[in-house]
Write a protein that holds these residues in place. Sequence first.
Motif, PDB file in Angstrom:
ATOM      1  N   GLU A   1       0.825  -1.210   0.000  1.00 34.95           N
ATOM      2  CA  GLU A   1       0.000   0.000   0.000  1.00 34.95           C
ATOM      3  C   GLU A   1       0.860   1.262   0.000  1.00 34.95           C
ATOM      4  N   ARG A   2       2.050   1.161   0.583  1.00 37.38           N
ATOM      5  CA  ARG A   2       2.936   2.325   0.650  1.00 37.38           C
ATOM      6  C   ARG A   2       4.363   1.876   0.290  1.00 37.38           C
ATOM      7  N   PRO A   3       4.594   1.522  -0.987  1.00 36.75           N
ATOM      8  CA  PRO A   3       5.926   1.033  -1.388  1.00 36.75           C
ATOM      9  C   PRO A   3       6.955   2.154  -1.486  1.00 36.75           C
ATOM     10  N   LEU A   4       8.197   1.786  -1.223  1.00 34.28           N
ATOM     11  CA  LEU A   4       9.322   2.707  -1.338  1.00 34.28           C
ATOM     12  C   LEU A   4      10.435   1.991  -2.084  1.00 34.28           C
ATOM     13  N   VAL A   5      11.043   2.644  -3.082  1.00 36.77           N
ATOM     14  CA  VAL A   5      12.216   2.124  -3.779  1.00 36.77           C
ATOM     15  C   VAL A   5      13.417   2.939  -3.322  1.00 36.77           C
ATOM     16  N   LEU A   6      14.414   2.248  -2.752  1.00 36.16           N
ATOM     17  CA  LEU A   6      15.613   2.898  -2.217  1.00 36.16           C
ATOM     18  C   LEU A   6      16.811   2.415  -3.030  1.00 36.16           C
ATOM     19  N   ALA A   7      17.511   3.334  -3.669  1.00 40.91           N
ATOM     20  CA  ALA A   7      18.627   2.981  -4.550  1.00 40.91           C
ATOM     21  C   ALA A   7      19.954   3.425  -3.947  1.00 40.91           C
ATOM     22  N   GLY A   8      20.995   2.614  -4.178  1.00 36.23           N
ATOM     23  CA  GLY A   8      22.332   2.938  -3.702  1.00 36.23           C
ATOM     24  C   GLY A   8      23.332   3.017  -4.842  1.00 36.23           C
ATOM     25  N   ARG A   9      24.612   3.092  -4.478  1.00 37.81           N
ATOM     26  CA  ARG A   9      25.666   3.229  -5.488  1.00 37.81           C
ATOM     27  C   ARG A   9      25.709   2.031  -6.420  1.00 37.81           C
ATOM     28  N   GLY A  10      25.380   0.825  -5.892  1.00 39.75           N
ATOM     29  CA  GLY A  10      25.370  -0.357  -6.738  1.00 39.75           C
ATOM     30  C   GLY A  10      24.375  -0.250  -7.872  1.00 39.75           C
ATOM     31  N   ALA A  11      23.225   0.393  -7.608  1.00 39.93           N
ATOM     32  CA  ALA A  11      22.224   0.590  -8.661  1.00 39.93           C
ATOM     33  C   ALA A  11      22.756   1.537  -9.730  1.00 39.93           C
ATOM     34  N   TRP A  12      23.501   2.554  -9.304  1.00 39.52           N
ATOM     35  CA  TRP A  12      24.096   3.484 -10.267  1.00 39.52           C
ATOM     36  C   TRP A  12      25.133   2.774 -11.131  1.00 39.52           C
ATOM     37  N   ILE A  13      25.986   1.971 -10.486  1.00 42.66           N
ATOM     38  CA  ILE A  13      27.032   1.255 -11.223  1.00 42.66           C
ATOM     39  C   ILE A  13      26.411   0.326 -12.259  1.00 42.66           C
ATOM     40  N   SER A  14      25.280  -0.290 -11.932  1.00 35.35           N
ATOM     41  CA  SER A  14      24.652  -1.233 -12.858  1.00 35.35           C
ATOM     42  C   SER A  14      23.853  -0.536 -13.954  1.00 35.35           C
ATOM     43  N   GLY A  15      23.743   0.794 -13.886  1.00 42.05           N
ATOM     44  CA  GLY A  15      22.967   1.520 -14.889  1.00 42.05           C
ATOM     45  C   GLY A  15      21.471   1.362 -14.710  1.00 42.05           C
ATOM     46  N   ALA A  16      21.028   1.257 -13.467  1.00 42.25           N
ATOM     47  CA  ALA A  16      19.623   0.938 -13.181  1.00 42.25           C
ATOM     48  C   ALA A  16      18.732   2.162 -13.040  1.00 42.25           C
ATOM     49  N   GLN A  17      19.221   3.350 -13.350  1.00 42.20           N
ATOM     50  CA  GLN A  17      18.443   4.562 -13.089  1.00 42.20           C
ATOM     51  C   GLN A  17      17.088   4.531 -13.795  1.00 42.20           C
ATOM     52  N   GLY A  18      17.091   4.248 -15.091  1.00 45.53           N
ATOM     53  CA  GLY A  18      15.830   4.211 -15.829  1.00 45.53           C
ATOM     54  C   GLY A  18      14.925   3.086 -15.381  1.00 45.53           C
ATOM     55  N   ALA A  19      15.509   1.893 -15.165  1.00 47.35           N
ATOM     56  CA  ALA A  19      14.711   0.736 -14.768  1.00 47.35           C
ATOM     57  C   ALA A  19      14.108   0.925 -13.391  1.00 47.35           C
ATOM     58  N   ALA A  20      14.888   1.487 -12.456  1.00 46.51           N
ATOM     59  CA  ALA A  20      14.385   1.697 -11.102  1.00 46.51           C
ATOM     60  C   ALA A  20      13.283   2.739 -11.080  1.00 46.51           C
ATOM     61  N   THR A  21      13.436   3.792 -11.874  1.00 47.16           N
ATOM     62  CA  THR A  21      12.409   4.835 -11.928  1.00 47.16           C
ATOM     63  C   THR A  21      11.126   4.294 -12.535  1.00 47.16           C
ATOM     64  N   LYS A  22      11.250   3.522 -13.611  1.00 47.78           N
ATOM     65  CA  LYS A  22      10.070   2.932 -14.248  1.00 47.78           C
ATOM     66  C   LYS A  22       9.339   2.002 -13.290  1.00 47.78           C
TER      67      LYS A  22
END
Length: 553
Positions: free
Chosen positions: A196-217
């Motif tokens: 009901e109240r999800p949160l996506v928390l990203a760290g440096r590993g997500a940046w290194i993997s190029g996950a910015q677009g995928a995580a935002t989507k």
Amino acid sequence: MATVSARIVSALQPAASEVFGVMGNGNAHFLDAVMAAPGAFHYTAVRHEAGAVAAADAYFRAAGRLAIATTTYGAGFTNALTPLAEAVQADIPLVLVVGDAPTSGRRPWDVDQVRIAAGLGATTFTVSADHVLTETTAAVGHALRHRTPVVLAIPYDLAGVEAADEDQPVPVGPEVPRLPAEGDLERVAAVLAAAERPLVLAGRGAWISGAQGAATKLAEHLGALMATSGLGAGFFGDHPAALGIAGGWASEPSAQLIAEADVVLVLGARLNQFTTRFGHAFGGSARVIQVDVADAPTSAVVTDHLRGDARAIAEALTDVLIGTPAAGHAAARWSDVAAARALLAHDAREDGDALAADGRLDPRSLCRALDGMLPADRTIVQDGGHFIGWAPGYLRVPAPDRLIMVGTAYQTIGLGFPSAVGAARALPASTLVLCTGDGGGLMALADLDSFIRTARRAVIVVFNDAAYGAEIHQYAVRGIHSGPMMIDEVDFAALATALGATGRTIRTLQDLDGVAGWLGSDDDGVLLLDCKISQQVVAPYMQEIVAVATGAK
């Protein structure tokens, strides 16, 4: 004749182009070979061996590419141990090329460097005259595959001798983790779909993997709010659902919203004590799903763990959720009230007063003023100390590779000036903003010279409270004698001027008027601001530490 050192250089060329080091007996032949390889490497001389490793570490964080550090044997090697330990704990690939004892055995000034490195968690690869390419290529492959620093040792008597002919070994690249089993993806997707109240928390590993677009989507599909670890600052940009940094550096409104999340999806963040607010960042009943390349959860708050690449798993979860009919209402999870709160949460911090009660600068108002003056294209480099939370909280960070904090994993200070050297080499077009304290700044003072020589354009902000502030706020308040915690007032502006930079003493916010024009320009040069800040303004994260230590929380 190809010497052992020349062969090492040829084996390093495909993987790196930057070398940071201090010349000594043990690496003289290696550096000679570096300089003899035209156009292959840029060599930056630092003034202390610790600076070589810190600069190579920061270079990787800012550029995403491997760098080489180099020192001599013995004292040169042991001088570099603190930043080597930091790189191990922070999962930073780099190659430390060092001299070592001759093959005939250790001399009186030699130590067992292999065992010392192993004690820190770093693997040593020692070249021989017959296996130079093999060992060097293996060292590079190990660093990249395991995301860790390695030591490449050159026995003293072999550095300048002829190397045997070898077949060119096949380079080994970084490991690409497999996706979790389909059943695990579907199980996690079901938890996210029901949130009901999800949160996506990203760290440096997500940046290194190029996950910015995928995580935002994925977050948008879930109707989730977004946050980052300290090392992931800027990952979600100015997205309206982004709350900024989680944990001890969060604004209070952001922290309140994060605590209300019932499911937290963590992408590429290790969830250290600061990100988790000592275990209190998330609600007690929240499901915390960690996606990381680590084999097991890295924090006790994790309830579910998926091993793998952040981008690949974010994309796979999105595909599963899009095909799940129950997820059709996903975009309306948080209430409209919560969404409106999120828009205001990121920057909802106290501005502070122009001056604190003791007549010295309030670091909050100082940082707020600097944020408005600095150019948008900025890279913030931080040393460690009490002040460490002010810049990430008040200075806008464009992206995770624009906030470099070498020392936080190992909790050391004194690596600010040399790590700024590596960042300056990695991002020469950006304005470097180095934040240091008087304690850490004095500890690293030798490499103030290195930074001034290296940076195209930089601002050094010294948070000068004439004390080891972290100790004042943790221990003096509990009755421990404050004498050893104090530092005589130092004129950093004069020190910078003596080394070729422009130094300014900042005692009031009005003193910034004299440098505002330069801060907003694109002029080259290095400007040091010796900011006389108050000891009386305590960072919120430090209040958390004291509360936990004293049992108040």
